[in-house]
Structures are given as structure tokens and as C-alpha cells.
Scaffold this motif. Sequence first.
Motif, PDB file in Angstrom:
ATOM      1  N   ASN A   1       0.696  -0.847  -0.022  1.00 11.51           N
ATOM      2  CA  ASN A   1      -0.013   0.132  -0.035  1.00 11.51           C
ATOM      3  C   ASN A   1       0.842   1.259   0.005  1.00 11.51           C
ATOM      4  O   ASN A   1       0.369   2.305  -0.151  1.00 11.51           O
ATOM      5  N   ARG A   2       2.258   1.148   0.109  1.00  9.73           N
ATOM      6  CA  ARG A   2       2.997   2.357   0.160  1.00  9.73           C
ATOM      7  C   ARG A   2       3.513   2.641  -1.313  1.00  9.73           C
ATOM      8  O   ARG A   2       4.092   3.619  -1.539  1.00  9.73           O
ATOM      9  N   LEU A   3       2.861   1.681  -2.373  1.00 11.55           N
ATOM     10  CA  LEU A   3       3.044   2.048  -3.763  1.00 11.55           C
ATOM     11  C   LEU A   3       2.171   2.793  -4.298  1.00 11.55           C
ATOM     12  O   LEU A   3       0.998   2.449  -3.831  1.00 11.55           O
ATOM     13  N   TRP A   4       2.063   3.781  -5.244  1.00 18.92           N
ATOM     14  CA  TRP A   4       1.171   4.450  -5.704  1.00 18.92           C
ATOM     15  C   TRP A   4       0.322   3.318  -6.305  1.00 18.92           C
ATOM     16  O   TRP A   4       0.624   2.719  -7.048  1.00 18.92           O
ATOM     17  N   HIS A   5      -1.101   3.786  -6.076  1.00 19.12           N
ATOM     18  CA  HIS A   5      -2.212   2.589  -6.598  1.00 19.12           C
ATOM     19  C   HIS A   5      -3.639   3.177  -6.628  1.00 19.12           C
ATOM     20  O   HIS A   5      -3.716   4.125  -6.063  1.00 19.12           O
ATOM     21  N   SER A   6      -4.216   2.462  -7.387  1.00 22.25           N
ATOM     22  CA  SER A   6      -5.727   2.733  -7.636  1.00 22.25           C
ATOM     23  C   SER A   6      -6.490   1.692  -6.718  1.00 22.25           C
ATOM     24  O   SER A   6      -6.089   0.631  -7.246  1.00 22.25           O
ATOM     25  N   ASP A   7      -7.369   1.720  -5.899  1.00 22.51           N
ATOM     26  CA  ASP A   7      -7.737   0.528  -5.035  1.00 22.51           C
ATOM     27  C   ASP A   7      -8.582  -0.336  -6.029  1.00 22.51           C
ATOM     28  O   ASP A   7      -9.595   0.110  -6.879  1.00 22.51           O
ATOM     29  N   SER A   8      -8.418  -1.647  -5.850  1.00 23.42           N
ATOM     30  CA  SER A   8      -9.103  -2.494  -6.753  1.00 23.42           C
ATOM     31  C   SER A   8      -8.760  -2.780  -7.968  1.00 23.42           C
ATOM     32  O   SER A   8      -9.987  -2.804  -8.848  1.00 23.42           O
ATOM     33  N   SER A   9      -7.813  -1.886  -8.633  1.00 26.64           N
ATOM     34  CA  SER A   9      -7.699  -1.648 -10.239  1.00 26.64           C
ATOM     35  C   SER A   9      -7.354  -3.211 -10.522  1.00 26.64           C
ATOM     36  O   SER A   9      -7.369  -3.632 -11.679  1.00 26.64           O
ATOM     37  N   TYR A  10      -7.057  -4.153  -9.505  1.00 23.76           N
ATOM     38  CA  TYR A  10      -6.854  -5.508  -9.831  1.00 23.76           C
ATOM     39  C   TYR A  10      -8.093  -6.410 -10.002  1.00 23.76           C
ATOM     40  O   TYR A  10      -8.075  -7.553 -10.189  1.00 23.76           O
ATOM     41  N   ARG A  11      -9.307  -5.814 -10.073  1.00 22.98           N
ATOM     42  CA  ARG A  11     -10.642  -6.433 -10.162  1.00 22.98           C
ATOM     43  C   ARG A  11     -10.993  -5.970 -11.630  1.00 22.98           C
ATOM     44  O   ARG A  11     -11.044  -4.998 -11.920  1.00 22.98           O
TER      45      ARG A  11
END
Length: 302
Positions: free
Chosen positions: A118-128
Motif C-alpha cells: 500500500n506504500r506504492l502508488w495505486h488505485s484501489d481494486s484496479s486488479y478487479r
Amino acid sequence: MKISIQPIRPDFAGEVPDFAGEVHGADLRMPLSKEHVATIEQGMDRYAVLVFRDQYLSDDEQIAFTRKLGALENAQGGNITKDDEYRLKQGMIDVSNLDKNGNPFDRSDRRRMFNLGNRLWHSDSSYRAIPAKYSLLSARTVATRGGNTEFADMRAAYDALDDEMRAVIEDLVCEHSLLYSRGSMGFTELSQAERAAFKPVYQRLVRTHPVTGRKSLFLSSHIGTIVGWLVPEARDLIRDLIEHATQRDFVYAHVWRQSDFVIWDNRQTMHRVRRFDESQPRDMRRTTVAGDTATAVQPQSA
Ligand SMILES: [Fe+2]
């Protein structure tokens, strides 16, 4: 109850006019009228991140408020925590550093290793296959040191690209998976069942907001490659875009206070949490509003 929203960063008016707003006059435990909900949704469309101070929500109240904004996302397949290890009730996503007994994870606990992603830049649930719409995060116990959440405006990042780059990326589709983000941290000790649950999905790299029509970059550290590209060239481009999209002018850093409540639109932003003193409890509880559409046709095997 009269709700109003002010930009948090009026000093950034030139560069990014409408990113991150602070909401005044709202008590999210109270019954909200249709007008109140509409004001919040319009604020989300405009600012993409909304900050509410002094929201003393229970889990049930947080879930009830979240449902006013849409259906709760099914949290399955988003973590490696087993059902019987889960600290919170169903519907709540635990993004704390705590085990079931309320104690901070041991240093080598694999749940901690996983959550370091979670310390990496991400968009939540972009893996869904259908990625999340909003995330709502309630600060029950804030970190004594560090632990800011940073948000980056993916609309401003898109707007700042030159025409040549826009043409290159317009129709690209990326593969997203928790395997990629965790793998990039060197965390690869996953069971067969976990690997199967984290099967990659496809997402467009450029998406358009359904209400405002603004285009944005749909970036995330969950991206492992671009469909039809060689992996190193895909990762080179994605790394470049993430660097571009997270430059300081596009970022709002939220310094948490006890009982803050922050909502962000995962379709228009990326975020990351910063380092904090992990020997102390940091109790942050999330709910998620499910998205309503896929951004791309999924691979045959998904
Ligand atoms: Fe997140």
C-alpha cells in the motif's frame, strides 16, 4: 444540516484548480437527505478527494453512509488475511497494522509484508475486472509519526501530457494484478490458491469520467504489462507515466487527525500511504463503493 465544500489547496489554483476539497457542516452519522448526498457526489466529481473532519463513526455507521453512495464492493480476493484472522466485521476493509487481538503485526508477518504494497502508488481494486469507484477511510487511531496518505490527480496528469504521448496511450490496455505490485516489492511467497485469486485483469490506460467527461490516466502499481507490448518496454512506459503523474504539483498529502474521514474516487486518483511507526497501532478502516463497469474486455481466462 448545510453542507459546503472548499478547495483544500487554493494556493494550487493555477496548476490544479479542483483537487481535494474539505467538507464543512456534515455529520455523517445523521440521516442525509437526497440533496446532501447529491452535494457530496458533486463534490467527488469535482475534487476527486473529500476530507471530512471530526466524524465519530462506528463501523455500522460507516457502512450505512457508504451504502448511500452505492453498493459495497465484495472484498474477496483483495488480501491474504484468512477469514478466521479477520479483525473487523464483514463489509469493513482493515487497512490497519493490527492483528485480530489489536496488536501491531510482527515485523516478519506475511500480512504486514503484503500490506507494505500500500506504500506504492495505486488505485484501489484496479486488479478487479470491475474496479472500485470510491474508497472511504476512517481514522480511528492515527499514527504517532508519519502515515500520511498522498493522493495524485490523474486528470491533471493526463491534461499535462503532450499530444504525442496522448496518441500513444489512448487505446492501450494494461494487465493489473496484486501479483505485480507485491512482486515489485520482492514479496512473492504466495500459495497456489492466492496466485489463482490474483489472476491479472485488463484495464484501459486512459479512462473518461462518466459525469464530467474528463479523461484521466488509470495508473496503478498493480500494472505488470501492457497488452501486446514486451514487458520491459511496458514497464518502462508505466514507470515513466507514474513518475509524471505523481509530481508534487499533482499531489495532495493528507496529514491524518483522529476521526478524519476521507473519500477518494479511484477512477480519477492514485494514492499511497507513507512510512509510520509500526510499533504503535494505526487503526484505519475502509469501506469501498463498487464500480459499475469494466474498462476493458477481459482476457479469455479471467
Ligand atoms: Fe489503497
